[in-house]
Design a protein around this motif. Structure first.
Motif, PDB file in Angstrom:
ATOM      1  N   LEU A 349       7.534  22.930  19.492  1.00  0.00           N
ATOM      2  CA  LEU A 349       7.090  23.111  20.883  1.00  0.00           C
ATOM      3  C   LEU A 349       5.866  24.018  20.829  1.00  0.00           C
ATOM      4  O   LEU A 349       5.950  25.145  20.362  1.00  0.00           O
ATOM      5  N   ARG A 350       4.735  23.480  21.277  1.00  0.00           N
ATOM      6  CA  ARG A 350       3.544  24.329  21.347  1.00  0.00           C
ATOM      7  C   ARG A 350       3.366  24.767  22.793  1.00  0.00           C
ATOM      8  O   ARG A 350       3.214  23.941  23.692  1.00  0.00           O
ATOM      9  N   ILE A 351       3.418  26.070  22.995  1.00  0.00           N
ATOM     10  CA  ILE A 351       3.143  26.607  24.328  1.00  0.00           C
ATOM     11  C   ILE A 351       1.662  26.965  24.338  1.00  0.00           C
ATOM     12  O   ILE A 351       1.205  27.743  23.511  1.00  0.00           O
ATOM     13  N   MET A 352       0.941  26.332  25.256  1.00  0.00           N
ATOM     14  CA  MET A 352      -0.505  26.568  25.335  1.00  0.00           C
ATOM     15  C   MET A 352      -0.816  27.372  26.594  1.00  0.00           C
ATOM     16  O   MET A 352      -0.498  26.949  27.705  1.00  0.00           O
ATOM     17  N   LEU A 353      -1.430  28.528  26.394  1.00  0.00           N
ATOM     18  CA  LEU A 353      -1.865  29.334  27.533  1.00  0.00           C
ATOM     19  C   LEU A 353      -3.288  28.916  27.886  1.00  0.00           C
ATOM     20  O   LEU A 353      -4.168  28.913  27.020  1.00  0.00           O
ATOM     21  N   CYS A 354      -3.493  28.515  29.149  1.00  0.00           N
ATOM     22  CA  CYS A 354      -4.816  28.061  29.600  1.00  0.00           C
ATOM     23  C   CYS A 354      -5.460  29.170  30.419  1.00  0.00           C
ATOM     24  O   CYS A 354      -4.933  29.555  31.465  1.00  0.00           O
ATOM     25  N   ASN A 355      -6.568  29.655  29.930  1.00  0.00           N
ATOM     26  CA  ASN A 355      -7.256  30.766  30.581  1.00  0.00           C
ATOM     27  C   ASN A 355      -8.379  30.243  31.480  1.00  0.00           C
ATOM     28  O   ASN A 355      -8.997  29.229  31.167  1.00  0.00           O
ATOM     29  N   GLU A 356      -8.634  30.958  32.549  1.00  0.00           N
ATOM     30  CA  GLU A 356      -9.657  30.527  33.508  1.00  0.00           C
ATOM     31  C   GLU A 356     -11.036  30.339  32.896  1.00  0.00           C
ATOM     32  O   GLU A 356     -11.842  29.566  33.417  1.00  0.00           O
ATOM     33  N   SER A 359     -10.773  29.180  27.636  1.00  0.00           N
ATOM     34  CA  SER A 359     -10.134  29.432  26.343  1.00  0.00           C
ATOM     35  C   SER A 359      -8.672  29.005  26.378  1.00  0.00           C
ATOM     36  O   SER A 359      -8.014  29.123  27.409  1.00  0.00           O
ATOM     37  N   LEU A 360      -8.205  28.551  25.237  1.00  0.00           N
ATOM     38  CA  LEU A 360      -6.832  28.084  25.099  1.00  0.00           C
ATOM     39  C   LEU A 360      -6.179  28.821  23.941  1.00  0.00           C
ATOM     40  O   LEU A 360      -6.844  29.126  22.950  1.00  0.00           O
ATOM     41  N   MET A 361      -4.893  29.101  24.081  1.00  0.00           N
ATOM     42  CA  MET A 361      -4.160  29.730  22.980  1.00  0.00           C
ATOM     43  C   MET A 361      -2.865  28.965  22.777  1.00  0.00           C
ATOM     44  O   MET A 361      -2.120  28.731  23.724  1.00  0.00           O
ATOM     45  N   ASN A 362      -2.614  28.555  21.536  1.00  0.00           N
ATOM     46  CA  ASN A 362      -1.407  27.799  21.201  1.00  0.00           C
ATOM     47  C   ASN A 362      -0.417  28.685  20.476  1.00  0.00           C
ATOM     48  O   ASN A 362      -0.775  29.324  19.491  1.00  0.00           O
ATOM     49  N   VAL A 363       0.813  28.704  20.954  1.00  0.00           N
ATOM     50  CA  VAL A 363       1.852  29.455  20.256  1.00  0.00           C
ATOM     51  C   VAL A 363       2.980  28.470  19.928  1.00  0.00           C
ATOM     52  O   VAL A 363       3.592  27.912  20.837  1.00  0.00           O
ATOM     53  N   PRO A 364       3.232  28.218  18.633  1.00  0.00           N
ATOM     54  CA  PRO A 364       4.228  27.204  18.264  1.00  0.00           C
ATOM     55  C   PRO A 364       5.628  27.771  18.098  1.00  0.00           C
ATOM     56  O   PRO A 364       5.802  28.910  17.674  1.00  0.00           O
ATOM     57  N   TYR A 365       6.625  26.972  18.448  1.00  0.00           N
ATOM     58  CA  TYR A 365       8.035  27.329  18.238  1.00  0.00           C
ATOM     59  C   TYR A 365       8.759  26.114  17.662  1.00  0.00           C
ATOM     60  O   TYR A 365       8.689  25.027  18.237  1.00  0.00           O
ATOM     61  N   PRO A 366       9.447  26.288  16.550  1.00  0.00           N
ATOM     62  CA  PRO A 366      10.128  25.148  15.940  1.00  0.00           C
ATOM     63  C   PRO A 366      11.516  24.907  16.538  1.00  0.00           C
ATOM     64  O   PRO A 366      12.188  25.843  16.953  1.00  0.00           O
ATOM     65  N   TYR A 367      11.909  23.649  16.614  1.00  0.00           N
ATOM     66  CA  TYR A 367      13.297  23.309  16.907  1.00  0.00           C
ATOM     67  C   TYR A 367      13.574  21.945  16.287  1.00  0.00           C
ATOM     68  O   TYR A 367      12.692  21.361  15.653  1.00  0.00           O
ATOM     69  N   GLU A 368      14.791  21.470  16.426  1.00  0.00           N
ATOM     70  CA  GLU A 368      15.052  20.121  15.921  1.00  0.00           C
ATOM     71  C   GLU A 368      15.996  19.374  16.848  1.00  0.00           C
ATOM     72  O   GLU A 368      16.696  19.984  17.657  1.00  0.00           O
ATOM     73  N   ILE A 369      15.945  18.061  16.745  1.00  0.00           N
ATOM     74  CA  ILE A 369      16.933  17.242  17.438  1.00  0.00           C
ATOM     75  C   ILE A 369      17.912  16.760  16.381  1.00  0.00           C
ATOM     76  O   ILE A 369      17.510  16.187  15.359  1.00  0.00           O
ATOM     77  N   LYS A 370      19.209  17.088  16.614  1.00  0.00           N
ATOM     78  CA  LYS A 370      20.269  16.717  15.672  1.00  0.00           C
ATOM     79  C   LYS A 370      21.313  15.924  16.426  1.00  0.00           C
ATOM     80  O   LYS A 370      21.796  16.382  17.466  1.00  0.00           O
ATOM     81  N   ASN A 371      21.641  14.764  15.907  1.00  0.00           N
ATOM     82  CA  ASN A 371      22.590  13.875  16.591  1.00  0.00           C
ATOM     83  C   ASN A 371      22.197  13.666  18.053  1.00  0.00           C
ATOM     84  O   ASN A 371      23.041  13.646  18.946  1.00  0.00           O
ATOM     85  N   GLY A 372      20.905  13.574  18.280  1.00  0.00           N
ATOM     86  CA  GLY A 372      20.397  13.297  19.623  1.00  0.00           C
ATOM     87  C   GLY A 372      20.331  14.497  20.545  1.00  0.00           C
ATOM     88  O   GLY A 372      19.937  14.370  21.696  1.00  0.00           O
ATOM     89  N   ILE A 373      20.719  15.671  20.049  1.00  0.00           N
ATOM     90  CA  ILE A 373      20.759  16.873  20.896  1.00  0.00           C
ATOM     91  C   ILE A 373      19.754  17.906  20.367  1.00  0.00           C
ATOM     92  O   ILE A 373      19.776  18.246  19.189  1.00  0.00           O
ATOM     93  N   PRO A 374      18.879  18.419  21.232  1.00  0.00           N
ATOM     94  CA  PRO A 374      17.958  19.477  20.781  1.00  0.00           C
ATOM     95  C   PRO A 374      18.716  20.748  20.400  1.00  0.00           C
ATOM     96  O   PRO A 374      19.593  21.197  21.147  1.00  0.00           O
ATOM     97  N   VAL A 375      18.406  21.264  19.234  1.00  0.00           N
ATOM     98  CA  VAL A 375      18.966  22.548  18.800  1.00  0.00           C
ATOM     99  C   VAL A 375      17.869  23.582  19.006  1.00  0.00           C
ATOM    100  O   VAL A 375      16.885  23.621  18.282  1.00  0.00           O
ATOM    101  N   ILE A 376      18.034  24.364  20.063  1.00  0.00           N
ATOM    102  CA  ILE A 376      16.975  25.286  20.489  1.00  0.00           C
ATOM    103  C   ILE A 376      17.382  26.697  20.077  1.00  0.00           C
ATOM    104  O   ILE A 376      18.364  27.235  20.578  1.00  0.00           O
ATOM    105  N   ASP A 377      16.620  27.267  19.182  1.00  0.00           N
ATOM    106  CA  ASP A 377      16.989  28.576  18.650  1.00  0.00           C
ATOM    107  C   ASP A 377      15.768  29.476  18.539  1.00  0.00           C
ATOM    108  O   ASP A 377      15.672  30.299  17.649  1.00  0.00           O
ATOM    109  N   PHE A 378      14.803  29.305  19.448  1.00  0.00           N
ATOM    110  CA  PHE A 378      13.594  30.119  19.277  1.00  0.00           C
ATOM    111  C   PHE A 378      13.404  31.173  20.364  1.00  0.00           C
ATOM    112  O   PHE A 378      12.406  31.873  20.394  1.00  0.00           O
TER     113      PHE A 378
END
Ligand code: ZN
Length: 523
Positions: A349-356, A359-378
């Protein structure tokens, strides 16, 4: 450098017309001859459109009309989606003669023949000459964004740059490329759709857009995302810009009707708090920013590792875009049902901050989909304050060619990182650092935040100590090759004052190591 051929052509006609005064009895200007185009724009900045002709080529016939028509249509297309997503009546600025339906195109005659401007690696040579041209003709440069259309004769054989590169982008013009053929089920139509659609997609990159594939329901309703596979549908089948695209364009220089002095200057917002969970079929992410001042929109890109992550493997990223809430907060609920693909993959998941200021800033967070379900641990762990922490020993740091100082590990800013020295006498593995937490703390685990760049940590060992003399090995760990935080959970709580990290390999196989942030948490 040669100026616009058409201006020269019309200037020549004008001179010829003036000669009528030489003919007795025929006054000057008796027959008013329209000498050219009168370009105007409502925008404070305009996209520079360059037609680049290698020294062994001649401009393709009628290119001014052909390119003008397709760019005017493109301006309408971008404008339509800006309006659709609530960003008002605006598109990219163009210097144009509305009456005659022409845009200003700067023709630049290349110094070298086409073989010197190949697809692979040829962009630099073109950009050098474009920069030289604008340096010599500063009034013709009307923004920081330039679309360079390479004149080719044989679209397949003439390998010329065709991609986005920062605020520049490259597209091609072949003889007869014409908007009138767009979408037609003829050989000309198929060709036009591919190359004009391609131009509009590369233009998207040149005005700051990343790839993304749209939400499932949007794709059903609006067609194909231009920054996904829309280069092959533009003009033929429904094609659209996503809201995330338009949130970026909303802050773009060439979409602005006001002058500003701080375009694209870096900003120092950071994601300070983050909560993330999968609940009721939705990935719910909320958080708070620090130094959020001029951030106005936050984009979210779910990029699955079906074909890879990031770079040119993100055509299928599923995007959301939300306005900042209040001064510094954000919240988004992303239904999994909007993913076109929910097979089991690693995701970023890349969270992009959009500045007026664009400028743009990307902050990435990893997760996975297991057995069809997102495993969110970030989401945030209960991390200890690092105010009194210190790095008391380390193997090396790069401080000459980049700010890779080891103190970046503790600054709570995931956009700065520790980077081992690479400028001179680059040491190889093992690399290490030692942190003194100031007092003995009970830990349930560690957060290692990888930077969004090269030479992330792969293999490492963590040791702990209470006196900085005798050390106990906590374990050996492997970090993933994705940006953002990764957690190491200890099987049982441990108490220690010092910890040492010894790095023995990097994710890209090189001899360096880098890490954005290290923290300790107690749940
Ligand atoms: Zn692309």
């Amino acid at each position: 450098m040669k100026k616009n051929t058409f201006l020269l052509l019309f200037a020549a006609v004008f001179l010829f017309a003036c000669k009528k005064s030489d003919v007795p009895g025929v006054p000057v200007d008796e027959v008013p001859i329209d000498t050219g185009y009168h370009y105007k724009s409502d925008y404070a900045y305009n996209l520079n459109v360059v037609y680049f002709v290698a020294s062994d080529k001649t401009p393709n016939a009628d290119y001014h009309r052909r390119i003008s028509e397709l760019m005017l249509q493109g301006q309408d297309f971008y404008g339509k989606w800006m309006k659709h997503w609530g960003f008002g009546d605006k598109s990219f600025g163009l210097m144009k003669d509305v009456v005659k339906k022409r845009i200003k195109i700067v023709e630049i005659k290349g110094k070298l023949d086409q073989s010197n401007y190949p697809y692979d690696g040829g962009a630099g040579a073109v950009l050098k000459e474009v920069d030289e041209y604008f340096a010599a003709h500063p009034t013709e440069k009307t923004s920081d964004h330039t679309l360079i259309i390479m004149c080719v004769k044989d679209i397949e054989a003439d390998k010329a740059p065709f991609y986005g590169l920062g605020r520049n982008c490259f597209a091609l013009d072949y003889p007869g490329m014409d908007i009138k053929d767009l979408g037609a089920a003829t050989p000309e139509g198929i060709k036009a759709t591919g190359w004009i659609g391609g131009l509009m997609h590369e233009l998207g990159h040149g005005i700051n857009l990343p790839h993304n594939g749209g939400q499932k329901s949007e794709n059903a309703q609006f067609g194909t995302s231009l920054m996904g596979a829309g280069n092959s549908t533009y003009g033929k089948a429904p094609t659209y810009l996503t809201k995330a695209d338009c949130a970026i364009l909303n802050n773009n220089q060439v979409f602005s009707k006001v002058k500003k002095t701080d375009w694209y200057a870096p900003f120092n917002a950071t994601i300070n708090h983050l909560n993330a969970k999968f609940e009721g079929g939705n990935i719910v992410v909320s958080g708070r920013l620090s130094n959020a001042g001029s951030v106005n929109y936050i984009n979210f890109y779910n990029d699955g590792n079906k074909n890879g992550i990031g770079g040119n493997k993100d055509y299928d990223a599923v995007p959301w875009s939300t306005q900042k809430i209040g001064v510094d907060s954000f919240y988004v609920s992303m239904p999994l049902s909007e993913f076109s693909n929910t097979e089991d993959y690693a995701y970023e998941l890349r969270i992009m901050l959009c500045n007026e200021n664009g400028s743009l800033m990307n902050v990435p967070y990893p997760y996975e989909i297991k057995n069809g379900i997102p495993v969110i641990d970030f989401g945030d762990k209960k991390e200890y304050s690092k105010t009194n922490w210190q790095v008391i020993d380390f193997s090396s740091e790069e401080t000459v060619q980049e700010d890779g100082k080891v103190a970046n590990l503790l600054d709570r800013n995931s956009t700065t990182a520790w980077v081992t020295r690479w400028n001179t006498n680059a040491p190889t593995f093992p690399h290490h650092f030692v942190v003194n937490m100031g007092q003995a703390l009970v830990a349930d685990g560690f957060t290692f935040t990888q930077r969004a760049g090269s030479s992330k940590i792969k293999d490492m060992q963590i040791l702990t100590s209470n006196d900085n003399i005798s050390w106990a090995v906590l374990g050996n760990y492997v970090l993933k090759d994705v940006g953002g935080p990764q957690f190491i959970y200890l099987p049982s709580p441990k108490t220690f004052k010092y910890f040492k990290v010894i790095v023995t390999s990097a994710t890209d196989g090189r001899q360096y190591a880098s890490l954005a942030e290290v923290s300790v948490f107690k749940n």
